[in-house]
Scaffold this active site. Structure first.
Site, PDB file in Angstrom:
ATOM      1  N   LYS A 143       0.820  -1.215   0.000  1.00 34.97           N
ATOM      2  CA  LYS A 143       0.000   0.000   0.000  1.00 34.97           C
ATOM      3  C   LYS A 143       0.850   1.260   0.000  1.00 34.97           C
ATOM      4  CE  LYS A 143      -4.408  -1.703   1.597  1.00 34.97           C
ATOM      5  NZ  LYS A 143      -5.512  -1.616   2.533  1.00 34.97           N
ATOM      6  N   LYS A 149      -3.973 -11.161  -7.484  1.00 32.26           N
ATOM      7  CA  LYS A 149      -5.212 -11.456  -6.758  1.00 32.26           C
ATOM      8  C   LYS A 149      -6.281 -10.429  -7.132  1.00 32.26           C
ATOM      9  CE  LYS A 149      -4.629  -8.796  -2.599  1.00 32.26           C
ATOM     10  NZ  LYS A 149      -4.718  -8.570  -1.225  1.00 32.26           N
ATOM     11  N   LYS A 202      -9.692  -4.552  -5.288  1.00 31.10           N
ATOM     12  CA  LYS A 202     -10.416  -3.366  -5.753  1.00 31.10           C
ATOM     13  C   LYS A 202      -9.470  -2.301  -6.311  1.00 31.10           C
ATOM     14  CE  LYS A 202     -10.551  -1.040  -1.373  1.00 31.10           C
ATOM     15  NZ  LYS A 202      -9.808  -1.894  -0.524  1.00 31.10           N
TER      16      LYS A 202
HETATM   17  P1  AMP Z   1     -10.674  -5.811   2.594  1.00 28.17           P
HETATM   18  O1  AMP Z   1     -11.464  -5.359   1.452  1.00 28.17           O
HETATM   19  O2  AMP Z   1      -9.198  -5.612   2.434  1.00 28.17           O
HETATM   20  O3  AMP Z   1     -11.200  -5.294   3.927  1.00 28.17           O
HETATM   21  O4  AMP Z   1     -10.831  -7.407   2.645  1.00 28.17           O
HETATM   22  C1  AMP Z   1     -11.939  -8.045   3.196  1.00 28.17           C
HETATM   23  C2  AMP Z   1     -11.699  -9.529   3.288  1.00 28.17           C
HETATM   24  O5  AMP Z   1     -11.642 -10.103   1.984  1.00 28.17           O
HETATM   25  C3  AMP Z   1     -10.383  -9.928   3.976  1.00 28.17           C
HETATM   26  O6  AMP Z   1     -10.616 -11.039   4.828  1.00 28.17           O
HETATM   27  C4  AMP Z   1      -9.485 -10.291   2.825  1.00 28.17           C
HETATM   28  O7  AMP Z   1      -8.483 -11.206   3.196  1.00 28.17           O
HETATM   29  C5  AMP Z   1     -10.468 -10.905   1.849  1.00 28.17           C
HETATM   30  N1  AMP Z   1      -9.999 -10.809   0.459  1.00 28.17           N
HETATM   31  C6  AMP Z   1      -9.657  -9.687  -0.216  1.00 28.17           C
HETATM   32  N2  AMP Z   1      -9.283  -9.973  -1.489  1.00 28.17           N
HETATM   33  C7  AMP Z   1      -9.376 -11.329  -1.607  1.00 28.17           C
HETATM   34  C8  AMP Z   1      -9.141 -12.243  -2.687  1.00 28.17           C
HETATM   35  N3  AMP Z   1      -8.743 -11.844  -3.887  1.00 28.17           N
HETATM   36  N4  AMP Z   1      -9.368 -13.574  -2.449  1.00 28.17           N
HETATM   37  C9  AMP Z   1      -9.797 -14.007  -1.244  1.00 28.17           C
HETATM   38  N5  AMP Z   1     -10.039 -13.190  -0.200  1.00 28.17           N
HETATM   39  C10 AMP Z   1      -9.837 -11.871  -0.364  1.00 28.17           C
END
Ligand code: AMP
Ligand code: TRP
Length: 334
Positions: A120, A201, A204
């Site tokens: 980040k 991966k 967003k």
């Molecule tokens: P965040 O949007 O960073 O708050 O992520 C929310 C949840 O989604 C967290 O538990 C992340 O580890 C999971 N996550 C985010 N991107 C992925 C992905 N590409 N595959 C699986 N889990 C994900």
């Protein structure tokens, strides 16, 4: 009420209100939240990580909308305030208090080694703020404050969870047994890959490769049709040689309940186009009810706020007791 049943292991997780949830968030986290809640095996806490979300550039005029949008996602996906405490992180100030206390036993170097911090701070060079650096300490506080034994997250959060365990051990050995060392719970798809590049991966920060779970059917069809595939034409799971098709097969399997073997058989000799068409149909149908629920919930901000108020009250009651115990351990209660 579940919260009074102290015998079940405690489970906690949160997601940042930073935008729309994609299929990676769903298959890595939210779908599992709902299944774990419904298993009845845990005392569940799910929160909207609004404080964490301040570490990325944001528009204050949009923040409350993002918070309510994620709350609607939680409910539309099946989280239920009768079964789980659903709350807003910033409504439980004990978490930031604990983050300060934990910060005082966190080695500076460990935070600098965090992959997410490095990624980040590379991606938002003009805003490498201190919050981005101490982010994992607040996350540890979120977990340790509730004595959570289990934390369902995607793979990218494992390093942060490891820090929470390290801090729990360190605090316990310095000041006496206070915290539980939590375990991560991963799904079968802890790292879903991007639709436009199976080596990255789904994230967003690269929306072109995301399927958002509230995408309209036409959008879902368009994105799946455009998803990159591998050379050859056989629908076969092979992470090494067919990473793109393997990723799509995982999505198909998770949303249809079919095994990868069954899906391969179904599309044997049929080629990618037919497979993608069927996958799009599966995704559209799977999220039909979610879309309907979300559209209706988003029109009821008062209901969403009430859910957060109720859950925040429940979380706050637990947090108040725990911070008292913690302050006592370190000699702050005079
Ligand atoms: P965040 O949007 O960073 O708050 O992520 C929310 C949840 O989604 C967290 O538990 C992340 O580890 C999971 N996550 C985010 N991107 C992925 C992905 N590409 N595959 C699986 N889990 C994900
Ligand atoms: N850092 C997590 C994410 O980006 C969100 C989060 C904050 C979290 N505090 C937490 C997840 C505590 C699990 C437990 O997804």
């Amino acid at each position: 009420m579940l919260l009074t049943n102290m015998k079940k292991p405690i489970l906690i997780s949160g997601i940042q209100p930073t935008g729309r949830l994609h299929l990676g968030n769903y298959l890595g986290a939210l779908k599992n939240f709902v299944e774990l809640q419904n298993s009845g095996k845990y005392q569940c806490y799910f929160f909207v990580a609004d404080y964490h979300s301040l570490t990325e550039d944001f528009d204050p005029n949009q923040k409350s909308e993002q918070i309510l949008n994620l709350t609607a996602d939680y409910l539309a996906a099946g989280l239920d305030p009768k079964k789980s405490a659903i709350f807003l992180q910033s409504r439980v100030p004990q978490s930031t208090e604990l983050a300060w206390i934990l910060g005082a036993i966190t080695p500076f170097g460990e935070l600098g080694r965090m992959t997410q911090f490095k990624d980040k701070s590379g991606a938002q060079k003009e805003n490498v703020n201190v919050g981005l650096f101490t982010y994992p300490v607040l996350m540890a506080a979120d977990i340790l404050l509730y004595d959570a034994g289990v934390v369902p997250v995607g793979e990218d959060q494992l390093q942060h969870l490891e820090l929470a365990r390290t801090l729990a051990r360190k605090f316990n050995s310095k000041f006496g047994q206070t915290f539980v060392e939590s375990k991560a719970l991963l799904t079968a798809t802890p790292r879903l890959m991007s639709l436009d590049d199976p080596t990255k991966k789904m994230s967003k920060s690269s929306p072109a490769g995301c399927l958002f779970i509230d995408d309209e059917p036409a959008e879902i069809e368009k994105k799946i049709k455009a998803a990159v595939t591998d050379s050859g034409s056989e629908v076969k799971y092979d992470e090494q040689n067919k990473p793109a098709i393997s990723n799509l097969l995982m999505i198909y399997g998770e949303l249809s309940g079919k095994s990868v073997g069954e899906i391969e058989k179904k599309f044997s000799g049929k080629g990618y186009a037919e497979f993608k068409k069927s996958l799009a149909k599966t995704v559209v149908e799977y999220f039909a009810d979610f879309r309907k629920q979300k559209t209706s919930l988003i029109k009821k901000p008062a209901t969403l706020k009430k859910v957060l108020r109720l859950g925040s009250g429940q979380a706050h009651a637990i947090a108040k007791k725990k911070i008292h115990e913690i302050k006592n351990k370190i000699g702050l209660l005079i």
